[in-house]
Each structure stands twice: as C-alpha cells, then as structure tokens.
Write an enzyme that holds these catalytic residues in place. Structure first.
Site, PDB file in Angstrom:
ATOM      1  N   SER A  28     123.562 -25.097  56.730  1.00  0.00           N
ATOM      2  CA  SER A  28     124.283 -24.451  55.403  1.00  0.00           C
ATOM      3  C   SER A  28     124.694 -25.526  54.290  1.00  0.00           C
ATOM      4  O   SER A  28     125.222 -25.242  53.514  1.00  0.00           O
ATOM      5  CB  SER A  28     125.357 -23.788  56.298  1.00  0.00           C
ATOM      6  OG  SER A  28     126.244 -24.337  56.930  1.00  0.00           O
ATOM      7  N   ASN A 114     134.998 -23.086  64.174  1.00  0.00           N
ATOM      8  CA  ASN A 114     135.096 -21.522  63.897  1.00  0.00           C
ATOM      9  C   ASN A 114     136.537 -21.533  63.111  1.00  0.00           C
ATOM     10  O   ASN A 114     136.548 -20.615  62.141  1.00  0.00           O
ATOM     11  CB  ASN A 114     135.104 -20.948  65.225  1.00  0.00           C
ATOM     12  CG  ASN A 114     133.787 -20.907  65.808  1.00  0.00           C
ATOM     13  OD1 ASN A 114     133.013 -21.102  65.205  1.00  0.00           O
ATOM     14  ND2 ASN A 114     133.846 -20.001  67.126  1.00  0.00           N
ATOM     15  N   THR A 159     133.558  10.757  23.446  1.00  0.00           N
ATOM     16  CA  THR A 159     133.383  11.408  24.678  1.00  0.00           C
ATOM     17  C   THR A 159     132.184  11.855  24.689  1.00  0.00           C
ATOM     18  O   THR A 159     131.611  12.299  23.751  1.00  0.00           O
ATOM     19  CB  THR A 159     134.442  12.674  24.947  1.00  0.00           C
ATOM     20  OG1 THR A 159     134.034  13.690  24.106  1.00  0.00           O
ATOM     21  CG2 THR A 159     135.856  12.121  24.544  1.00  0.00           C
ATOM     22  N   HIS A 160     131.490  12.006  25.798  1.00  0.00           N
ATOM     23  CA  HIS A 160     129.946  12.301  26.051  1.00  0.00           C
ATOM     24  C   HIS A 160     129.127  11.599  25.037  1.00  0.00           C
ATOM     25  O   HIS A 160     128.001  12.095  24.465  1.00  0.00           O
ATOM     26  CB  HIS A 160     129.796  13.661  25.914  1.00  0.00           C
ATOM     27  CG  HIS A 160     130.914  14.420  26.754  1.00  0.00           C
ATOM     28  ND1 HIS A 160     130.267  14.998  27.890  1.00  0.00           N
ATOM     29  CD2 HIS A 160     132.115  14.957  26.395  1.00  0.00           C
ATOM     30  CE1 HIS A 160     131.353  15.674  28.194  1.00  0.00           C
ATOM     31  NE2 HIS A 160     132.541  15.542  27.461  1.00  0.00           N
ATOM     32  N   SER A 287     113.979 -12.753  19.211  1.00  0.00           N
ATOM     33  CA  SER A 287     112.653 -12.427  19.828  1.00  0.00           C
ATOM     34  C   SER A 287     111.575 -13.341  19.620  1.00  0.00           C
ATOM     35  O   SER A 287     111.348 -14.021  18.543  1.00  0.00           O
ATOM     36  CB  SER A 287     112.436 -10.892  19.393  1.00  0.00           C
ATOM     37  OG  SER A 287     111.143 -10.806  19.531  1.00  0.00           O
ATOM     38  N   LYS A 293     114.650  -9.746  15.077  1.00  0.00           N
ATOM     39  CA  LYS A 293     115.612  -9.465  16.002  1.00  0.00           C
ATOM     40  C   LYS A 293     116.957 -10.302  16.199  1.00  0.00           C
ATOM     41  O   LYS A 293     116.697 -11.715  16.040  1.00  0.00           O
ATOM     42  CB  LYS A 293     114.796  -9.360  17.504  1.00  0.00           C
ATOM     43  CG  LYS A 293     113.889  -8.138  17.467  1.00  0.00           C
ATOM     44  CD  LYS A 293     114.613  -6.819  17.381  1.00  0.00           C
ATOM     45  CE  LYS A 293     115.388  -6.541  18.623  1.00  0.00           C
ATOM     46  NZ  LYS A 293     114.543  -6.299  19.840  1.00  0.00           N
ATOM     47  N   ASN A 295     119.433 -10.292  19.319  1.00  0.00           N
ATOM     48  CA  ASN A 295     119.732  -9.390  20.564  1.00  0.00           C
ATOM     49  C   ASN A 295     121.161  -9.972  21.364  1.00  0.00           C
ATOM     50  O   ASN A 295     121.416 -11.083  21.444  1.00  0.00           O
ATOM     51  CB  ASN A 295     118.598  -9.622  21.658  1.00  0.00           C
ATOM     52  CG  ASN A 295     117.119  -9.074  20.972  1.00  0.00           C
ATOM     53  OD1 ASN A 295     117.280  -8.008  20.240  1.00  0.00           O
ATOM     54  ND2 ASN A 295     115.996  -9.835  21.407  1.00  0.00           N
ATOM     55  N   GLU A 300     124.199  -8.171  27.433  1.00  0.00           N
ATOM     56  CA  GLU A 300     123.108  -7.608  28.373  1.00  0.00           C
ATOM     57  C   GLU A 300     123.076  -8.357  29.848  1.00  0.00           C
ATOM     58  O   GLU A 300     123.063  -7.613  30.859  1.00  0.00           O
ATOM     59  CB  GLU A 300     121.871  -7.475  27.868  1.00  0.00           C
ATOM     60  CG  GLU A 300     121.454  -6.762  26.636  1.00  0.00           C
ATOM     61  CD  GLU A 300     120.305  -7.049  25.954  1.00  0.00           C
ATOM     62  OE1 GLU A 300     119.385  -6.439  26.311  1.00  0.00           O
ATOM     63  OE2 GLU A 300     120.304  -7.640  24.921  1.00  0.00           O
ATOM     64  N   TYR A 327     133.496 -14.680  66.929  1.00  0.00           N
ATOM     65  CA  TYR A 327     132.732 -15.493  65.626  1.00  0.00           C
ATOM     66  C   TYR A 327     131.137 -15.260  66.127  1.00  0.00           C
ATOM     67  O   TYR A 327     130.766 -15.436  67.451  1.00  0.00           O
ATOM     68  CB  TYR A 327     133.062 -16.979  65.492  1.00  0.00           C
ATOM     69  CG  TYR A 327     132.022 -17.719  64.924  1.00  0.00           C
ATOM     70  CD1 TYR A 327     132.295 -17.676  63.591  1.00  0.00           C
ATOM     71  CD2 TYR A 327     130.600 -18.356  65.274  1.00  0.00           C
ATOM     72  CE1 TYR A 327     131.286 -18.321  62.644  1.00  0.00           C
ATOM     73  CE2 TYR A 327     129.840 -18.958  64.436  1.00  0.00           C
ATOM     74  CZ  TYR A 327     130.196 -18.853  63.169  1.00  0.00           C
ATOM     75  OH  TYR A 327     129.233 -19.475  62.086  1.00  0.00           O
ATOM     76  N   GLN A 332     128.185 -17.021  58.676  1.00  0.00           N
ATOM     77  CA  GLN A 332     127.594 -17.931  57.900  1.00  0.00           C
ATOM     78  C   GLN A 332     126.883 -17.316  56.420  1.00  0.00           C
ATOM     79  O   GLN A 332     126.971 -18.077  55.440  1.00  0.00           O
ATOM     80  CB  GLN A 332     126.625 -19.069  58.641  1.00  0.00           C
ATOM     81  CG  GLN A 332     126.264 -20.119  57.599  1.00  0.00           C
ATOM     82  CD  GLN A 332     125.444 -21.082  58.539  1.00  0.00           C
ATOM     83  OE1 GLN A 332     125.960 -21.937  59.256  1.00  0.00           O
ATOM     84  NE2 GLN A 332     124.006 -21.233  58.145  1.00  0.00           N
ATOM     85  N   LYS A 335     128.890 -16.929  52.912  1.00  0.00           N
ATOM     86  CA  LYS A 335     129.059 -18.076  51.805  1.00  0.00           C
ATOM     87  C   LYS A 335     128.461 -17.945  50.424  1.00  0.00           C
ATOM     88  O   LYS A 335     129.073 -17.770  49.525  1.00  0.00           O
ATOM     89  CB  LYS A 335     128.841 -19.383  52.402  1.00  0.00           C
ATOM     90  CG  LYS A 335     129.914 -19.903  53.193  1.00  0.00           C
ATOM     91  CD  LYS A 335     129.882 -21.126  54.293  1.00  0.00           C
ATOM     92  CE  LYS A 335     130.561 -20.954  55.349  1.00  0.00           C
ATOM     93  NZ  LYS A 335     130.296 -19.539  56.087  1.00  0.00           N
TER      94      LYS A 335
END
Ligand code: ARG
Length: 472
Positions: A28, A114, A159-160, A287, A293, A295, A300, A327, A332, A335
């Site tokens: 690890s 542990n 709304t909607h 783009s 473009k 963007n 996003e 344990y 592990q 993490k």
C-alpha cells in the site's frame, strides 16, 4: 547497520518473504505514503509516552525523535526512498528509523499497525477536513463576490426548467451559499466525532503494558472543548470500524452533488440558448475541430467528478458491509477511496471558486429575459387576492388571461383593461400595474424571499459571516 532492521516486517514465524506477486498485490506504500506526516506525528507521541512509562530511556527517546524528524525532513524534501518490500508507510518509516537508530526497535511496543493505521487515518482526515472547510469558505466568498457584483441584476427563476418567477441573480447564488454552509456544518460534525484517539487499542485487545492513553491523546489534540483527552472506549471497535471515513465521504458526496448542480446551472447559463453568463477564457477550452467553440469544461468535469465521489462512498459502504470483527486487510482498501474523495472535492471547490471570480453575467440578456411579463402572472393572481378573490379563482382568471394573450398574439402586459374585463369583470382597474418588475420584487419582504431589501440583508449577513468586505 542494525542487525534487527530487516526483520521489522517479517518475524521469526516466516522462513521466506512473500512471493513477488503477493507483495505487489498487497503493498500500500504506493498510496499510503501520503500518511507519512501523521504517521510520524503519531510515533513521536507514542515514543514520548513510552519514555514517560519508563520503556524508553531519555537518550533513546531523543534518538528516536531525532531519527523521525530527519526522516520527515527527507520525505518532505523528496529525498526519501520508499521501499515497496516494506509494504506500507508504517513499516517503511519504522524500518528506516530502526536502521538508523537502535532504539527504533522499541517504538512498536504496545502498538499494532491496526491501531496505528486507525490513528493515522483520523489524524490525516482531521487536517483534511480543515482544508476542505477553508475551500468551502473560499467558494462561498466567490459566490458572494459574484452576487455582490451583480446585486441589482434579475433573471427568470425556473421550475421544471420552465420560466417561473423573477429573482435576483444574487438569490440564485445565495442558494448555493446556503447549501455549502450545510455541507460545512456536516464536516464540522464529522470532525467532532472522529476526534477521538484509537492508539492503545493494539491489534485488537490493547496491551498488558501500563501505557498512558490519555497522555498520547492530549499530545495529538484528541481533546474535548475543556481540553480533556478523548479516547476510543472499545479496542475492537477502534481497530475495525471506519465509520468516520464513511461520514466524511458522505458529507463530501453531498457537497459534490451541490457542486454538480451549480455546474449544471453554469453550463446552461453559458449556452447560446440562455446566454446569461460569460466565463473567462482561462476557465474554458476550445474544440480541436470547431473553431467557434468555447466549452465550460471545468463545470462539466466538476459535474462528472461528483459521480466518482459518490462512487467512493458506495465502495466504502460495500467494503465494510460484510466484515467480521475486527481488523481485516480489506480495510486497506479504504485509503484510495478516501484520498481520492478529499482531493477531488477540494480541487472542484477551488476550481469553481476561481471560475466564478472571473465570471460575468450578461446584463442585457438577463434583464431582457426577466422582463418576460408571464413571470409576473402569479403576482397578478396575488393582486386579485388583495381585492378579495379566493386564490383558486384568481389563479383561474389569470390563466384565462394568459391564454387570451397567447390567442390574440399580445404579450400579457400589453393587454388593456378592456381586454381584462372581457375575460372577467372581476379584474380591477389597476390590474396592469403589477407588470412592474421592480415593484414586484420590492413587495417580497418575507425572510428567505428574493425581495429587494431581503436580498440586501442576506448579502450583508453573508459578508459578515464570511468576513468578505464589500468591493465598491
Ligand atoms: N496497510 C494496512 C492498512 O492499511 C496497515 C495495517 C496492516 N495491519 C495488518 N495487520 N496487516 O490497513
């Protein structure tokens, strides 16, 4: 070279080391090296306690302190070489210490990896929550700054995703400031609950040696408001649960969902269809094919990364689901999920803050959109209520007026009083007076509404809370 050093990881129980693929599968260090600062901090406190109870001499303690400090300095400078055959951060640091300092072989007295890893995770997360809280405040300040810069600007509220009622853009932005405030308070709660010291739990059943848990807890800041040490009360619980990580990841998932919603608003606002907002070039991309473009990739990606943060939460819950006491090495796997969550959340918060600091609303477009008279249809119904009509009837009559306007090709605020009367004699003489946006907004005076004075009050309240001065 200290002859004891190589046996830190594999005791006399084993004739050989693990197979190469087993070592690669179980290491690890490639990710838990990030715990080094907290691992060293925990070891320093543990060593000080061992000296206090007479297991380390003063000289041994000093040597260990010096060794750990040197190792920490080397790691910080990037001069420390992590050894994958030492499995994890705990073994790497301890074995290197023991290689340098003979007394290092006493450091693991009354301690197991542990309780050590449970400690490191709590210490790491406690710091990380502080950083995340700072980043949340940073984003709140950016939202507030944008709201302040455009405090008199209105947009349609939706709304909607259909135009509903006019609001100050500040009201829309303040909504996110509120959401982030709740996210921050969830993190504060999580921090309070995790701030309890697990060290001394050993592998599962504590230790037969007379260790001083209170001393270690106090050294590491695991204290209550009165400065009293806070200790985990059950060694089996302390080494095996990771609920404090789940709590953080749940709070982070909610926060990233809020960021995702904000991103979605921004993405809509910068589209040609809305055209309400302009992002600076620094926070957009082009783009490779379409030259025109621009963007909103940061928004996003923030929306996209929320999926990952939610996924991390689910992974952790599933990870814990079937674990028997106590344990298990499965743990592990907590993490990478935790580290990824914290890093992702914090970078999203900071990037969003930077993007909003440089964003500008298009005043003309927002104002024109908010002048859509249909946004005040509800205000007209309220107006009829003031004349004594039941709301349901008022709603019906205004609906008929909207249909009339559509049928005759006029806009709602251009209907004459005769038009209104032809729909119903119940429309009063001053029916058309409601089509005054400023007046409509001034009338919304209750707490939490987008009224003119209420928004000014909320902005100044948040300026005080976030200690942001008003930029002229
Ligand atoms: N790397 C381990 C983890 O993250 C540390 C604890 C190892 N304990 C053990 N008994 N093998 O969980």
């Amino acid at each position: 070279m200290n002859p004891i050093a190589p046996v830190v990881s594999r005791s006399g129980r084993f004739a050989s080391g693990p197979a190469d693929d087993v070592a690669a599968f179980s290491e690890s260090i490639s990710f838990d090296w990030q715990l080094w600062r907290h691992d060293i901090r925990g070891s320093l406190a543990h060593a000080a306690m061992l000296a206090r109870i007479g297991i380390l001499s003063e000289t041994e303690l000093l040597a260990i302190q010096q060794g750990l400090t040197d190792i920490g300095r080397e790691i910080a400078a990037g001069n420390f070489s992590w050894n994958p055959s030492m499995e994890d951060v705990h073994m790497n640091i301890e074995s290197e210490l023991t290689r340098r300092v003979a007394a290092g072989s006493k450091l693991h007295t009354a301690r197991s990896r542990n309780d050590q890893v449970a400690l490191d995770m709590r210490l790491w997360l406690r710091d990380e929550i502080e950083f995340a809280l700072q980043d949340i405040a940073l984003l709140q300040a950016s939202l507030l700054g944008l709201a302040d810069r455009f405090s008199d600007l209105t947009i349609p509220g939706y709304t909607h995703l259909q135009r509903a009622q006019p609001v100050y853009v500040a009201h829309h932005l303040l909504a996110y400031i509120e959401m982030l405030a709740r996210d921050a308070s969830r993190l504060h709660d999580a921090r309070k609950r995790l701030n309890v010291c697990p060290l001394g739990s050993g592998a599962i059943a504590g230790s037969t040696l007379p260790i001083d848990r209170e001393f270690v807890a106090a050294q590491l800041g695991f204290v209550d408001a009165e400065g009293r040490p806070r200790l985990t009360q059950n060694s089996m619980d302390a080494v095996s649960d990771r609920d404090f990580i789940v709590e953080f990841c749940a709070a982070a998932a909610l926060c990233s969902i809020h960021l995702s919603r904000l991103s979605e608003d921004i993405i809509l606002w910068v589209s040609s269809e809305f055209n309400f907002l302009r992002l600076s070039d620094a926070y957009t991309t082009g783009s490779s094919l379409m030259p025109q473009k621009k963007n909103p990739d940061v928004a996003e990606l923030t929306r996209g990364k929320s999926g990952r943060v939610v996924g991390n939460l689910v992974s952790l819950l599933v990870l814990l689901k079937g674990l028997p006491m106590t344990y298990n090495r499965d743990l592990q796997e907590d993490k990478e999920r935790l580290f990824d969550t914290a890093h992702t959340l914090r970078s999203c918060l900071r990037l969003m803050a930077g993007m909003l600091n440089q964003a500008e609303f298009r005043r003309e477009v927002c104002t024109a959109a908010s002048l859509d008279p249909q946004l005040l249809a509800t205000d007209l119904a309220d107006h009829l209520v003031r004349y004594g009509l039941p709301f349901r009837e008022a709603h019906h009559l205004v609906g008929a007026a909207v249909a009339y306007a559509e049928r005759t090709g006029k806009s709602l605020n251009r209907l004459s009083i005769d038009d209104f009367r032809s729909i119903s004699p119940k429309f009063p003489d001053d029916a058309t007076s409601v089509f005054d946006l400023a007046r409509g907004l001034a009338q919304r005076q209750m707490v939490g509404s987008p009224g003119t004075t209420e928004i000014a009050r909320q902005l100044s309240l948040w300026r005080q809370r976030l200690q942001v001065p008003l930029v002229p």
